[in-house]
Design a protein around this motif. Sequence first.
Motif, PDB file in Angstrom:
ATOM      1  N   PRO A 155      -7.947  -6.707   4.580  1.00 54.39           N
ATOM      2  CA  PRO A 155      -8.924  -6.556   5.672  1.00 54.39           C
ATOM      3  C   PRO A 155      -9.076  -5.102   6.103  1.00 54.39           C
ATOM      4  O   PRO A 155      -8.095  -4.375   6.272  1.00 54.39           O
ATOM      5  N   LEU A 156     -10.322  -4.683   6.297  1.00 53.89           N
ATOM      6  CA  LEU A 156     -10.583  -3.322   6.768  1.00 53.89           C
ATOM      7  C   LEU A 156     -10.014  -3.100   8.166  1.00 53.89           C
ATOM      8  O   LEU A 156      -9.572  -1.996   8.496  1.00 53.89           O
ATOM      9  N   ALA A 157     -10.022  -4.151   8.981  1.00 48.42           N
ATOM     10  CA  ALA A 157      -9.473  -4.014  10.336  1.00 48.42           C
ATOM     11  C   ALA A 157      -7.984  -3.698  10.284  1.00 48.42           C
ATOM     12  O   ALA A 157      -7.471  -2.919  11.100  1.00 48.42           O
ATOM     13  N   LEU A 158      -7.275  -4.282   9.317  1.00 48.10           N
ATOM     14  CA  LEU A 158      -5.843  -4.000   9.172  1.00 48.10           C
ATOM     15  C   LEU A 158      -5.625  -2.557   8.726  1.00 48.10           C
ATOM     16  O   LEU A 158      -4.726  -1.865   9.232  1.00 48.10           O
ATOM     17  N   ILE A 159      -6.442  -2.088   7.787  1.00 47.22           N
ATOM     18  CA  ILE A 159      -6.328  -0.701   7.340  1.00 47.22           C
ATOM     19  C   ILE A 159      -6.617   0.262   8.483  1.00 47.22           C
ATOM     20  O   ILE A 159      -5.905   1.255   8.690  1.00 47.22           O
ATOM     21  N   GLU A 160      -7.651  -0.041   9.259  1.00 46.75           N
ATOM     22  CA  GLU A 160      -8.004   0.833  10.378  1.00 46.75           C
ATOM     23  C   GLU A 160      -6.886   0.879  11.418  1.00 46.75           C
ATOM     24  O   GLU A 160      -6.551   1.939  11.947  1.00 46.75           O
ATOM     25  N   GLU A 161      -6.302  -0.288  11.705  1.00 37.68           N
ATOM     26  CA  GLU A 161      -5.210  -0.320  12.681  1.00 37.68           C
ATOM     27  C   GLU A 161      -4.006   0.470  12.188  1.00 37.68           C
ATOM     28  O   GLU A 161      -3.345   1.171  12.957  1.00 37.68           O
ATOM     29  N   ALA A 162      -3.703   0.363  10.884  1.00 38.59           N
ATOM     30  CA  ALA A 162      -2.583   1.122  10.328  1.00 38.59           C
ATOM     31  C   ALA A 162      -2.841   2.621  10.409  1.00 38.59           C
ATOM     32  O   ALA A 162      -1.920   3.404  10.680  1.00 38.59           O
TER      33      ALA A 162
ATOM     34  N   LEU B 186       0.815  -1.221   0.000  1.00 39.06           N
ATOM     35  CA  LEU B 186       0.000   0.000   0.000  1.00 39.06           C
ATOM     36  C   LEU B 186       0.844   1.266   0.000  1.00 39.06           C
ATOM     37  O   LEU B 186       0.312   2.353  -0.219  1.00 39.06           O
ATOM     38  N   GLY B 187       2.128   1.151   0.252  1.00 39.78           N
ATOM     39  CA  GLY B 187       2.952   2.348   0.354  1.00 39.78           C
ATOM     40  C   GLY B 187       2.887   2.932   1.747  1.00 39.78           C
ATOM     41  O   GLY B 187       2.130   2.480   2.615  1.00 39.78           O
ATOM     42  N   ASP B 188       3.676   3.981   1.980  1.00 38.01           N
ATOM     43  CA  ASP B 188       3.749   4.535   3.331  1.00 38.01           C
ATOM     44  C   ASP B 188       2.556   5.442   3.658  1.00 38.01           C
ATOM     45  O   ASP B 188       2.031   5.424   4.770  1.00 38.01           O
ATOM     46  N   THR B 189       2.129   6.239   2.684  1.00 37.72           N
ATOM     47  CA  THR B 189       1.005   7.171   2.928  1.00 37.72           C
ATOM     48  C   THR B 189      -0.007   7.068   1.797  1.00 37.72           C
ATOM     49  O   THR B 189      -0.109   7.958   0.941  1.00 37.72           O
ATOM     50  N   PRO B 190      -0.789   5.994   1.742  1.00 40.69           N
ATOM     51  CA  PRO B 190      -1.761   5.836   0.647  1.00 40.69           C
ATOM     52  C   PRO B 190      -2.943   6.787   0.811  1.00 40.69           C
ATOM     53  O   PRO B 190      -3.290   7.202   1.921  1.00 40.69           O
ATOM     54  N   LYS B 191      -3.557   7.108  -0.319  1.00 39.45           N
ATOM     55  CA  LYS B 191      -4.749   7.954  -0.301  1.00 39.45           C
ATOM     56  C   LYS B 191      -5.998   7.102  -0.047  1.00 39.45           C
ATOM     57  O   LYS B 191      -5.964   5.875  -0.143  1.00 39.45           O
ATOM     58  N   ASN B 192      -7.108   7.816   0.254  1.00 39.29           N
ATOM     59  CA  ASN B 192      -8.349   7.101   0.566  1.00 39.29           C
ATOM     60  C   ASN B 192      -8.817   6.239  -0.596  1.00 39.29           C
ATOM     61  O   ASN B 192      -9.310   5.119  -0.409  1.00 39.29           O
ATOM     62  N   ALA B 193      -8.684   6.763  -1.823  1.00 42.16           N
ATOM     63  CA  ALA B 193      -9.115   5.988  -2.985  1.00 42.16           C
ATOM     64  C   ALA B 193      -8.278   4.718  -3.139  1.00 42.16           C
ATOM     65  O   ALA B 193      -8.788   3.649  -3.498  1.00 42.16           O
ATOM     66  N   GLU B 194      -6.981   4.816  -2.857  1.00 40.17           N
ATOM     67  CA  GLU B 194      -6.106   3.648  -2.956  1.00 40.17           C
ATOM     68  C   GLU B 194      -6.457   2.622  -1.877  1.00 40.17           C
ATOM     69  O   GLU B 194      -6.423   1.410  -2.132  1.00 40.17           O
ATOM     70  N   LEU B 195      -6.798   3.090  -0.685  1.00 39.48           N
ATOM     71  CA  LEU B 195      -7.192   2.164   0.374  1.00 39.48           C
ATOM     72  C   LEU B 195      -8.526   1.491   0.057  1.00 39.48           C
ATOM     73  O   LEU B 195      -8.729   0.308   0.366  1.00 39.48           O
ATOM     74  N   ALA B 196      -9.438   2.250  -0.567  1.00 38.08           N
ATOM     75  CA  ALA B 196     -10.720   1.653  -0.957  1.00 38.08           C
ATOM     76  C   ALA B 196     -10.506   0.565  -2.000  1.00 38.08           C
ATOM     77  O   ALA B 196     -11.126  -0.516  -1.948  1.00 38.08           O
TER      78      ALA B 196
END
Length: 746
Positions: A85-92, A67-77
């Motif tokens: 997993p959304l839980a992993l994204i939220e924890e990050a 995902l890179g160090d600072t991904p944008k919201n669109a990239e995370l979506a």
Amino acid sequence: MSASDRNAQLLATAMDEGLISAVLPLGELCAVPLTNLLDKDDAVRIATRQRLNRTSKLAMAELLEGLGDTPKNAELAEAATRGVPLALIEEALNQDRGFETLANEFRNDAIETGAPPACSIDAESSLSDLNDVRRAGVGTILQKSETLDPSRPAMALDVSRFVTPDGIETDVLDDLISAAMDENGDALTLVPCGLSAALLGLGQSYNGESSASLIALVKLIQSVGKGSSFTKKHADALDLAPRSARKSKRDIELAIIPLSAKALSHFQPATLGLQPVSSFIELEEGDTPTLSLMARIGLARKAPEVLPTLLSEIDSAADLELMPHFGGDTLRTRGFSTQAIDKVKSALGEGLPLNAAFSRWVLGDDIISKDLRLAPESFDADGRSLLKSIGFSKREIAEAEEALDGRPEKLAEAAIGPANLTQSLSTDDQINLAEALLKTGDVGIIVSGTNLNDADLQALLDSSLSVWLPALDTQVNRLTADRMEHITALAEDLMAEDAAPQTIIESPSGVSRTRLPDRRKGYIQKATVGGHKVYLHTGEFDDGSLGEIFIDMHKEGAAFRSLMNNFAIAVSLGLQYGVPLEEYVDAFVFTRFEPAGEVTGNDQIARATSILDYIFRELAVSYLAREDLAELGNATHDGLGRGLEDGIEKSQAQPLPDEAAHLISRGFARGQIPDNIVIFNTKLEEREAEREEEEALEGATEEPEAPTYLPDACSNCGSFTLYLDEADGETACDTCGYVGKAEATE
């Protein structure tokens, strides 16, 4: 100085000399776990949980890194739609330290999952059951003898270091044991190492028939440690004097066990446990092969008459005259002069392999072209081709290389064998010797079943010895491997169809190798690093980029030279398969190991932290223009500098054009046209362009058409060159220039 200070100083000196290890609890000194042994089922369950935990954390780290160090919201979506997993994204996002930071923490946690569990097994367990447990990642110990106390103070000692031409220095050993007991209490466990080397120094063989000698040696250590007697029976087995018992006895136990890494960090014995001596040859300073100390002492005791001859033969082991097919005047009959033979002998004496000793950069162009009448450029770094060209067969060259490789060791074995100082011990012999020692009592023995086949392991299990069986590497079964291969292929097809910007799996089938031309450019750089000569030879593609390297060193052992040669081959293959040179430079620059230190012979590098540091800094300066890795800047191709400090600045060298790269080594010129070379192709192209331009201009100028002459003669000169000037309607003569109205002739 107090007694305590004297004891501490004595022990510290002995540790520095490699005679003993530090005094540690036996559990820390032993590589075998003696505590926290689990039930078999519990150990398998914990090992499985550790493996799953490690795998899941590594997988999470890979997902976050993608995902890179600072991904944008669109990239995370988009990542969430791909299954992250959304839980992993939220924890990050909650970490507020960057995605890559969390990925590194996952990786560190995966590495630090803890030591693998160990279990104790029953003596009735079958070998297949044991291997199943070991494949699950569990180390197993089969305890048949008395259990060793892991909390008891213990000290390892290299028995061979106490062997002298006069026997064993029992007084020194006694002083060290006394000092260790005074410093660490009244009880002590001794872990003897180097037993086979000690027997060699005492003039005893170490094989299946040497149980009496080995038992006598262990009894001697017990006698010194405990203060008990050393009987005449055991003393005669070692040709030593017997010892009387002391009035005061000491609480000393003996344990023959595998040493832990922590113990080896303090103490590195020549041989461990019951293993035989691995080599009779050791390398002195300068990597000169010589007979090991124990082998010298043993031969001096058992067969002193062969020692001078053997030392002389080992010293001249690289002599060309001793090699098959190369002795006498063989080379002279093939065209070699005395000067050429001396060069080859010198190169072999400095440790170069046979193919390097007969190469172009050792013999020189004059010898190859004038004496041998061959083309020097065909034998840059391959002396085998030169030997074939002058009549040596492939078999003769192979036999000569075999004789040259490991010759000192072969000479030593040939001399030690007849003296009955052999070191040959099969697994059955080791088991029999260990059981014989175990029957003497007061000796704890644990045998490690590492890297043994099933038959040897079964023999260990059937013995009366305690056996340690380390965990086996986890192997993926065939069904899982087939499914993973199919899944990988399907993933590649899906990515190709979707034209996804990210490549998850890259197939090696699409990678192709770019081979170098048969006639190639390059350069040879000779230098010394920390007093060790290093020859770096490069080969280039047609465009001047680096395509291969050869590394040869002088006075190095055969193993180290072979390792460097194969390392150069691996780097060359990587370059030809498209690995950027920058990757190698980043990986190996500033690596630190010996030899290291001052660099001479290179005009850009003054010091290096290792051989690899020097080599890849040289390649980076020459092929990548990495002046930040050079210590001596502003140097031209001849190393004289550009005169900046004295105010006489030379003309700057020009970048090497593409047309010059086909003729000049880009690495030797370091990417620039040397000051003393002019490229004329550019001038010729300019002149050709000027000539074509002039021709075009001349073609654009129209020449006047020739006039149409009249049939009448000129009235002034009588020439028939009269024509009508249509511009003014008058006639003119092309001969005399008369202008007027023409008169008709009769």
